[in-house]
Scaffold this motif. Structure first.
Motif, PDB file in Angstrom:
ATOM      1  N   GLN A  79      -4.919  -3.324  -4.640  1.00 54.67           N
ATOM      2  CA  GLN A  79      -3.555  -3.370  -4.117  1.00 54.67           C
ATOM      3  C   GLN A  79      -3.611  -3.541  -2.604  1.00 54.67           C
ATOM      4  OE1 GLN A  79      -0.348  -0.901  -5.890  1.00 54.67           O
ATOM      5  NE2 GLN A  79      -2.021   0.302  -6.747  1.00 54.67           N
ATOM      6  N   THR A  80      -2.776  -4.432  -2.098  1.00 52.35           N
ATOM      7  CA  THR A  80      -2.727  -4.719  -0.665  1.00 52.35           C
ATOM      8  C   THR A  80      -1.276  -4.777  -0.228  1.00 52.35           C
ATOM      9  OG1 THR A  80      -4.834  -5.905  -0.559  1.00 52.35           O
ATOM     10  CG2 THR A  80      -3.203  -6.497   1.075  1.00 52.35           C
ATOM     11  N   ALA A  81      -1.039  -4.331   1.001  1.00 49.10           N
ATOM     12  CA  ALA A  81       0.290  -4.450   1.598  1.00 49.10           C
ATOM     13  C   ALA A  81       0.252  -5.564   2.637  1.00 49.10           C
ATOM     14  CB  ALA A  81       0.710  -3.138   2.255  1.00 49.10           C
ATOM     15  N   ALA A  82       1.310  -6.350   2.678  1.00 46.77           N
ATOM     16  CA  ALA A  82       1.394  -7.460   3.626  1.00 46.77           C
ATOM     17  C   ALA A  82       2.745  -7.447   4.310  1.00 46.77           C
ATOM     18  CB  ALA A  82       1.184  -8.792   2.918  1.00 46.77           C
ATOM     19  N   GLN A  83       2.702  -7.655   5.630  1.00 40.80           N
ATOM     20  CA  GLN A  83       3.931  -7.815   6.403  1.00 40.80           C
ATOM     21  C   GLN A  83       3.900  -9.210   6.998  1.00 40.80           C
ATOM     22  OE1 GLN A  83       4.838  -4.595   9.071  1.00 40.80           O
ATOM     23  NE2 GLN A  83       6.266  -5.808  10.282  1.00 40.80           N
ATOM     24  N   LEU A  84       4.743 -10.076   6.478  1.00 32.12           N
ATOM     25  CA  LEU A  84       4.719 -11.486   6.818  1.00 32.12           C
ATOM     26  C   LEU A  84       5.924 -11.847   7.671  1.00 32.12           C
ATOM     27  CD1 LEU A  84       3.638 -12.794   3.310  1.00 32.12           C
ATOM     28  CD2 LEU A  84       2.184 -12.284   5.276  1.00 32.12           C
ATOM     29  N   PRO A  85       5.885 -13.014   8.341  1.00 36.62           N
ATOM     30  CA  PRO A  85       7.020 -13.423   9.186  1.00 36.62           C
ATOM     31  C   PRO A  85       8.333 -13.415   8.420  1.00 36.62           C
ATOM     32  CG  PRO A  85       5.136 -14.862   9.556  1.00 36.62           C
ATOM     33  CD  PRO A  85       4.777 -13.975   8.399  1.00 36.62           C
ATOM     34  N   GLY A  86       9.406 -13.146   9.147  1.00 40.54           N
ATOM     35  CA  GLY A  86      10.711 -13.059   8.509  1.00 40.54           C
ATOM     36  C   GLY A  86      10.996 -11.690   7.935  1.00 40.54           C
ATOM     37  N   ASP A  87      10.224 -10.681   8.394  1.00 40.11           N
ATOM     38  CA  ASP A  87      10.399  -9.312   7.916  1.00 40.11           C
ATOM     39  C   ASP A  87      10.218  -9.211   6.404  1.00 40.11           C
ATOM     40  OD1 ASP A  87      10.812  -6.598   8.401  1.00 40.11           O
ATOM     41  OD2 ASP A  87      12.952  -6.724   7.965  1.00 40.11           O
ATOM     42  N   TRP A  88       9.313 -10.006   5.875  1.00 36.97           N
ATOM     43  CA  TRP A  88       9.031  -9.987   4.444  1.00 36.97           C
ATOM     44  C   TRP A  88       7.872  -9.038   4.184  1.00 36.97           C
ATOM     45  CZ3 TRP A  88       5.717 -13.911   1.384  1.00 36.97           C
ATOM     46  CH2 TRP A  88       5.769 -13.590   0.031  1.00 36.97           C
ATOM     47  N   VAL A  89       8.089  -8.049   3.350  1.00 38.50           N
ATOM     48  CA  VAL A  89       7.080  -7.059   3.005  1.00 38.50           C
ATOM     49  C   VAL A  89       6.718  -7.214   1.537  1.00 38.50           C
ATOM     50  CG1 VAL A  89       6.616  -4.593   2.714  1.00 38.50           C
ATOM     51  CG2 VAL A  89       7.775  -5.408   4.768  1.00 38.50           C
ATOM     52  N   SER A  90       5.425  -7.290   1.278  1.00 38.08           N
ATOM     53  CA  SER A  90       4.946  -7.432  -0.099  1.00 38.08           C
ATOM     54  C   SER A  90       3.826  -6.426  -0.329  1.00 38.08           C
ATOM     55  CB  SER A  90       4.431  -8.856  -0.341  1.00 38.08           C
ATOM     56  OG  SER A  90       3.894  -8.985  -1.637  1.00 38.08           O
ATOM     57  N   ILE A  91       3.907  -5.709  -1.451  1.00 35.55           N
ATOM     58  CA  ILE A  91       2.916  -4.675  -1.760  1.00 35.55           C
ATOM     59  C   ILE A  91       2.556  -4.783  -3.235  1.00 35.55           C
ATOM     60  CG2 ILE A  91       2.425  -2.200  -1.767  1.00 35.55           C
ATOM     61  CD1 ILE A  91       4.685  -1.847   0.273  1.00 35.55           C
ATOM     62  N   GLY A  92       1.267  -4.726  -3.527  1.00 30.15           N
ATOM     63  CA  GLY A  92       0.863  -4.692  -4.923  1.00 30.15           C
ATOM     64  C   GLY A  92      -0.343  -5.559  -5.216  1.00 30.15           C
ATOM     65  N   HIS A  93      -0.564  -5.804  -6.513  1.00 31.31           N
ATOM     66  CA  HIS A  93      -1.729  -6.562  -6.968  1.00 31.31           C
ATOM     67  C   HIS A  93      -1.611  -8.047  -6.610  1.00 31.31           C
ATOM     68  CE1 HIS A  93      -3.356  -3.153  -9.188  1.00 31.31           C
ATOM     69  NE2 HIS A  93      -2.132  -2.913  -9.655  1.00 31.31           N
ATOM     70  N   SER A  94      -0.409  -8.600  -6.679  1.00 32.36           N
ATOM     71  CA  SER A  94      -0.244 -10.010  -6.332  1.00 32.36           C
ATOM     72  C   SER A  94      -0.577 -10.247  -4.859  1.00 32.36           C
ATOM     73  CB  SER A  94       1.182 -10.471  -6.636  1.00 32.36           C
ATOM     74  OG  SER A  94       2.123  -9.712  -5.905  1.00 32.36           O
ATOM     75  N   THR A  95      -0.251  -9.288  -4.022  1.00 29.08           N
ATOM     76  CA  THR A  95      -0.562  -9.415  -2.597  1.00 29.08           C
ATOM     77  C   THR A  95      -2.063  -9.364  -2.352  1.00 29.08           C
ATOM     78  OG1 THR A  95       1.507  -8.224  -2.187  1.00 29.08           O
ATOM     79  CG2 THR A  95       0.064  -8.560  -0.305  1.00 29.08           C
ATOM     80  N   GLN A  96      -2.783  -8.648  -3.209  1.00 28.54           N
ATOM     81  CA  GLN A  96      -4.240  -8.620  -3.092  1.00 28.54           C
ATOM     82  C   GLN A  96      -4.821 -10.020  -3.278  1.00 28.54           C
ATOM     83  OE1 GLN A  96      -6.262  -6.045  -2.380  1.00 28.54           O
ATOM     84  NE2 GLN A  96      -8.180  -7.173  -2.664  1.00 28.54           N
ATOM     85  N   TRP A  97      -4.282 -10.778  -4.232  1.00 29.52           N
ATOM     86  CA  TRP A  97      -4.770 -12.137  -4.455  1.00 29.52           C
ATOM     87  C   TRP A  97      -4.383 -13.044  -3.296  1.00 29.52           C
ATOM     88  CZ3 TRP A  97      -8.422 -13.246  -7.725  1.00 29.52           C
ATOM     89  CH2 TRP A  97      -8.647 -12.383  -8.812  1.00 29.52           C
ATOM     90  N   LEU A  98      -3.239 -12.779  -2.679  1.00 26.53           N
ATOM     91  CA  LEU A  98      -2.876 -13.515  -1.463  1.00 26.53           C
ATOM     92  C   LEU A  98      -3.874 -13.216  -0.350  1.00 26.53           C
ATOM     93  CD1 LEU A  98      -0.892 -15.291   0.131  1.00 26.53           C
ATOM     94  CD2 LEU A  98       0.416 -13.209   0.648  1.00 26.53           C
ATOM     95  N   TRP A  99      -4.262 -11.948  -0.255  1.00 31.95           N
ATOM     96  CA  TRP A  99      -5.267 -11.531   0.734  1.00 31.95           C
ATOM     97  C   TRP A  99      -6.590 -12.263   0.494  1.00 31.95           C
ATOM     98  CZ3 TRP A  99      -9.950  -8.844   0.176  1.00 31.95           C
ATOM     99  CH2 TRP A  99     -10.496  -8.302   1.335  1.00 31.95           C
ATOM    100  N   TYR A 100      -7.008 -12.329  -0.771  1.00 34.83           N
ATOM    101  CA  TYR A 100      -8.239 -13.057  -1.092  1.00 34.83           C
ATOM    102  C   TYR A 100      -8.159 -14.512  -0.620  1.00 34.83           C
ATOM    103  CZ  TYR A 100     -10.086  -9.380  -4.180  1.00 34.83           C
ATOM    104  OH  TYR A 100     -10.604  -8.208  -4.680  1.00 34.83           O
TER     105      TYR A 100
END
Length: 574
Positions: A520-541
């Motif tokens: 699980q990974t948390a991401a804070q992306l432009p536009g104040d978009w916050v994403s947390i979870g398993h899908s964000t982990q694959w984005l991190w990869y």
């Protein structure tokens, strides 16, 4: 011989082929002789050509220095790279190296592999800069080889990109008893020590109390690096230790110490709350509001910020991941150029060191000393007031607004945050809603309208993303430097006459990740978009794989991740 002669007579095409090879071979020999450097005049000509090139010395092979080298394209420079390490390291994956998720060799690329592909003359020298002499345009270096011999290198332009050192805040015992996480060697040392702790705790003659102490891992610093290391260590314990060290797994304890009220303070509050809640569920002890006051060889002492109580806790290993400090060579250089009172080297908005026109500093080495709009407010008003009427109309303000925002980023941020598009909206924010389109303002009213803009000023974070963008920006400036000498461009400077030849550096935040373990990974992306979870982990990869400096390291990192999925983490001490 007669047989060969008859063969060629009977096959005219073969004869032609032989002639072609003969001529080609002779041409190659002639070409090699022609291009071979001769001992007389040609060597002098070569020296003269090199002398005509501007000598650029780059100190450091980290994110900032490597980005600069990769993007420098103008062949009119003679570049000398000086660094005590002959490779670039993808530092965001250092926490993954500490527990064997990724191998250290997979995230490094030899600097010679990078510079050899350039059409710019680049040389690398493995040495450490020990002194910068800006007055005489020299850097003094000490080789790590050949008995640590010292030598000097001349420069026309100097790019300081040596990064920063770990800041221990002069706390007793930190330097001697803790592990840092800044270099690949640090991560490999931590990995060996983690394995050593588990091997030591498995010895049959130890008591349970001794095992608890040995397997107590303390991480100081609740920033992204400390949080990710805590998550990586927890994953190693829950996924691999239970199989590899079943007898001691129940003695493991992970403690994260943070001096402020929350971990991941630079992230959105939603990410902070999720991280603290998840660590609580995972059994990671998060101690916020605790300051480290002393570290002995077996105990770490912390003070509660609110109550002032001091607690000493036994530990087996402490990883220090909080704060950065200026390197001694930069500190001495700051004294030489009149910045001795500052804590960090200051540059202007074009990354040029203040007090030295031919020296640039990028990355964690320096910070941009952003010019305050209120310091130049009179000059701004004068330039905007083209008819010299003493008042500023809406039209005059709009004509100069883009230049103001380009030169002073805090103004653009202030206008954006308050949804202001022009002078009328600005005055409404400052004076109230009773403002008309035909309004004209004098200098005092103009000052009042922009007085809050400087409150938006913030120092850029010491991250790889900032350093990389600064390296790209500075390389672009160098690529266009000769052209822009004759054809200046850029926004109005407002301090002094004329226009600056380059636009000032502007950092563009592309988002940030915080791996929290358990895929699980948390991401804070432009536009104040916050994403947390398993899908964000694959984005991190995918993001971290794509950001590798070469296809070789990209393949190695993906292979390591695949190996970990299939076979678990490597627990050897190599």
């Amino acid at each position: 011989m007669q047989r060969f002669a008859r063969t060629f007579r009977e096959n005219p095409s073969l004869s032609k082929l032989l002639i072609v090879f003969t001529v080609s071979g002779g041409s190659l020999v002639a070409y090699s002789e022609a291009t071979k450097p001769h001992e007389s005049n040609n060597l002098g000509d070569l020296t003269e050509v090199n002398h005509q090139k501007k000598r650029v010395v780059v100190l450091g092979t980290g994110w900032a220095g490597t980005s600069f080298l990769k993007n420098l394209k103008d062949p009119s420079y003679d570049v000398q790279v000086i660094s005590p390490r002959n490779y670039f390291a993808f530092t965001p994956l250092l926490p993954s190296v500490t527990c064997g998720t990724v191998e250290g060799r997979s995230i490094v690329e030899p600097i010679r592999n990078i510079i050899r592909k350039k059409n710019v003359d680049m040389q690398y020298c493995e040495a450490e800069c020990i002194k910068i002499d800006a007055k005489n345009k020299k850097v003094y270096c000490r080789s790590n080889l050949n008995g640590k011999e010292e030598f000097a290198v001349d420069y026309d332009y100097l790019v300081i990109a040596i990064g920063a050192r770990v800041n221990t805040f002069n706390i007793p015992g930190v330097e001697e008893n803790t592990f840092f996480l800044k270099e690949v060697e640090d991560a490999q040392r931590i990995r060996r020590t983690v394995i050593d702790c588990f091997e030591k705790a498995s010895l049959p003659y130890l008591t349970d109390e001794e095992r608890k102490r040995i397997l107590h891992f303390v991480i100081v610093g609740g920033g992204p690096t400390g949080v990710e290391f805590a998550a990586q260590l927890h994953d190693f314990v829950s996924e691999d230790v239970v199989r590899l060290y079943p007898k001691v797994k129940d003695f493991v304890k992970i403690t994260l110490v943070e001096a402020t009220d929350h971990i991941l303070n630079m992230f959105d509050k939603r990410i902070t709350a999720f991280a603290e809640e998840k660590f609580g569920r995972d059994g990671i002890d998060v101690k916020t509001g605790s300051m480290v006051v002393k570290v002995s060889d077996k105990e770490i002492s912390t003070k509660d910020v609110k109550s002032g109580d001091i607690t000493s806790t036994p530990y087996g290993m402490v990883v220090w991941s909080t704060g950065i400090g200026t390197r001694p060579v930069v500190t001495n250089f700051m004294k030489e150029i009149g910045q001795g009172q500052r804590r960090v080297l200051a540059t202007d908005e074009w990354l040029r060191v203040e007090g030295s026109d031919t020296v640039y500093a990028i990355g964690d080495t320096a910070t941009i000393n952003q010019r305050k709009v209120m310091e130049d407010i009179a000059v701004i008003f004068q330039k905007a007031d083209k008819d010299n009427s003493g008042t500023l109309t809406v039209k005059e303000f709009q004509e100069v607004l883009n230049d103001i925002c380009e030169r002073y980023p805090q103004v653009e941020l202030y206008l954006k945050n308050n949804h202001i598009s022009g002078l009328v909206d600005l005055l409404k924010e400052a004076k109230g809603d009773d403002v008309k389109e035909s309004v004209e303002v004098d200098i005092e009213e103009f000052k009042s309208a922009l007085s809050k803009a400087d409150s938006q000023m913030k120092n850029l974070p010491a991250t790889a993303q900032v350093a990389s963008q600064q390296g790209v920006y500075l390389a672009d400036c160098f690529n266009r430097m000769e052209k822009c000498e004759k054809d200046p461009e850029g926004p109005i400077r407002f301090r002094g006459e004329g226009r600056h030849r380059f636009r000032p550096f502007r950092y563009k935040h592309l988002g940030q990740f915080a791996p929290l373990g358990g895929e699980q990974t948390a991401a804070q992306l432009p536009g104040d978009w916050v994403s947390i979870g398993h899908s964000t982990q694959w984005l991190w990869y995918s993001v971290y794989a794509s950001k590798q400096v070469s296809w070789r390291t990209r393949a190695l990192v993906v292979t390591d991740w695949t190996r970990r999925f299939l076979f678990g983490r490597d627990s050897s001490q190599i």
